[in-house]
Structures are given as structure tokens and as C-alpha cells.
Design a protein around this motif. Sequence first.
Motif, PDB file in Angstrom:
ATOM      1  N   HIS A 224       0.822  -1.212   0.000  1.00  0.00           N
ATOM      2  CA  HIS A 224       0.000   0.000   0.000  1.00  0.00           C
ATOM      3  C   HIS A 224       0.859   1.267   0.000  1.00  0.00           C
ATOM      4  N   ALA A 228       0.938   4.080  -2.928  1.00  0.00           N
ATOM      5  CA  ALA A 228       0.554   5.474  -2.675  1.00  0.00           C
ATOM      6  C   ALA A 228       1.661   6.428  -3.102  1.00  0.00           C
ATOM      7  N   GLU A 232       1.393   9.352  -6.000  1.00  0.00           N
ATOM      8  CA  GLU A 232       1.734  10.744  -5.683  1.00  0.00           C
ATOM      9  C   GLU A 232       2.791  11.271  -6.640  1.00  0.00           C
ATOM     10  N   HIS A 273      -6.466   4.916  -7.139  1.00  0.00           N
ATOM     11  CA  HIS A 273      -7.050   5.391  -5.881  1.00  0.00           C
ATOM     12  C   HIS A 273      -8.129   4.432  -5.387  1.00  0.00           C
ATOM     13  N   LEU A 276      -6.428   1.747  -3.648  1.00  0.00           N
ATOM     14  CA  LEU A 276      -5.974   2.246  -2.356  1.00  0.00           C
ATOM     15  C   LEU A 276      -7.130   2.525  -1.398  1.00  0.00           C
ATOM     16  N   ASP A 278      -9.566   4.912  -1.757  1.00  0.00           N
ATOM     17  CA  ASP A 278      -9.963   6.314  -1.662  1.00  0.00           C
ATOM     18  C   ASP A 278     -11.099   6.587  -2.648  1.00  0.00           C
ATOM     19  N   ASP A 280     -13.331   9.035  -2.747  1.00  0.00           N
ATOM     20  CA  ASP A 280     -13.464  10.429  -3.181  1.00  0.00           C
ATOM     21  C   ASP A 280     -12.546  10.745  -4.352  1.00  0.00           C
ATOM     22  N   LYS A 281     -11.286  10.315  -4.266  1.00  0.00           N
ATOM     23  CA  LYS A 281     -10.347  10.581  -5.362  1.00  0.00           C
ATOM     24  C   LYS A 281     -10.725   9.783  -6.607  1.00  0.00           C
TER      25      LYS A 281
END
Length: 346
Positions: A224, A228, A232, A273, A276, A278, A280-281
Motif C-alpha cells: 500500500h 501510494a 503521488e 485510488h 488504495l 480512496d 473520493d479521489k
Amino acid sequence: MVQTRVQQVLDSLRLQNGLYVASPSDTYHYVWIRDNCYIALSELDENNGRFEQTYHALLDIFRRYEWKLSYHAVRRPQAVYEYVHPRYTAETGEEIWGPWGNAQNDAIGAFLFGMGEGMRKGHKMLRDETDRKIVTLLIQYLQTLEFWQDEDNGMWEESRELHASSIGACTAGLLSIKPYFPDAAAPIQNGMCKLFDLLPRESALHRYDLAQLSLIYPYRLLPHALSADLVEQVEHNLLREHGVIRYPGDLYYADQGQEAQWCMGLPWLGLCHAVLGDLDKAQEYLRWTERVMKKDGAIPELYLAKQHEPNENTPLGWAHSLYLILAKEIRALSGNITDSEPIEQA
């Protein structure tokens, strides 16, 4: 409905035998192994027969060139044309001759990954013993290549060097097919070790590269924290208004010295995302993709950086499949249907 239009455009690229041309443009009206494997993933969880039909058609291409697979399953290719070719004619499924970056190990890895995923989902991927023999030959081919130290042309069909994305694709393919073909297990450790030696770089020439997202989706090879970090890095260094540049200094469709912006990078980031966790992303990138697609639902290959116009490779099937998969992943994460009209379209 946006997703319905996107699916309709993708369906327009589908041939009678279940394969897809990359794009209707003259330069992309071919069948790429890699593109078809990524496009087929949008049908992986469906029971309509389309996923396995695409793979059976790819197996038919490999069956035509069984003599070549048999030869290079035990004899390492020397010249680039001896590698398993990555693209074929839409009309006859024949190799396309001429100078090209044919050493694309990731395409074979993607094929084996899809075969394994299809079997895991219960699809009938193997029709007979000849299909089984073809898969065995592809596994042997990667072993003979010693893919973990073979310089290939990579996902972008350019410079020959060690690519993390190619090594990752081959490793993931062997991991996926291993439960059904135990001989695939032998080189997996070599692949994983070399992959982590290269990371966080894509290659000696590329510190950051859009192709690295494949290590997160679909291959899910990385822990993970490292996943990430790679996301990024891509967002910080490669993300632009209309998409994601492939890597700094990319000359393909460069516009007044600025790199082309690939639309498929947006849903691809959304899928990473989603992996991962997420939501929202992931939703943000779904809406972002909708803003760069055309009014009829067509998603271009790329936008020129200065002119803010798409190139002629519109639509690009690969981009459509990533968008459709992202929409499904968001539904799975949220438990809700996510489909709306774009707020603003190109």
C-alpha cells in the motif's frame, strides 16, 4: 447516460471475432495484444461471453504462429523481429512487418494475467489442448527470455531497456496463471526481486512514467505505501489539465516542446485510488475523465498541450475500458450507481 455512450463507442471498435482495433484512425486501425487485454478487463465480471471471446481470438492468433512460439520457447530471440509481435492486422490477424519496437514483454504478461483472471472467475478460457499448449509455450518463452533481465521496448514501444512495468506485467501474469500452470512459478521470484531493484524508477531513462500505474492496477503487485508513493509521484510530476503525460520529455505528439496529455491516465489514476480505497479521489478522476471526453462519449488518445485539441486517434479503446472499469469499481466501493452527465465536455 455517460457510461452507456462510452460503452457504445467502445463497442464500435469491436470486430466480429471479439477483438478490438485500438482506434478507428488509419494509424491505429490494428489489433494490439496489450490493448485487447486491457479492453477485455472491462468484461471480466460479466457473463456475456465477451471476455473469453476476446482471449480465444488472441489464442487463434498465437495458434497461427505456433511455429514461432515453439522455436523461441527454447531459443532466445536475437533480433527484435523475432520477438512475439505486439500488433496484427484487423482483417486477417497477421503480423505487421516493418521496423517496429516488437520486443514488448509486457504484452505477453498482460495476456497471461488475463487468462489467469478469467480462469479464477470461472470463464472457459481454454477450448482444447492446443490452447493449453499455447499458454505453456508463452510461459516457456518468458522463461527463455529471462524477462527479468531482458531489455524490451516497453509499453510505449520505444527505447530498449529494463522497464519496471514490463517486468511487473510478466511477474503478475505468471502469478495469475500459476494455479492452473504450475510451471509458471519458477521465474516469479526473479521477477519480483528485479522489480523492487528498479523501483521507484520505471527505467534508467525514466524516473517517472505513466506505465508504472499498471503495477497498482491491474496487477496489484506493490504494498500500500509504495503504491501510494507512486501515485503521488505521477500526480505531482505528470498530471496535466487534459490527462497525464507519459514521462518528462516525451516527444510523441509534443506540442511546441510540451508533452502530449494522455486522457487514459485520468481513469487509470482513479483506478489506483480505488485500489488504495480512496472513493473520493476515484470519483474525482471519473468526473475529470468525463470533462475531457467528446460529446458523443468518445475519449481521445491524447490532447496537444498548447492547442488543447485531441489528436486523430479518437476514440482510443484502452481509455474507454479504463473509464468503464473505474465506474464499476466506484459502484463496488460506494454501493451506489454512479452515472451522470458531464458538467463540461470538450
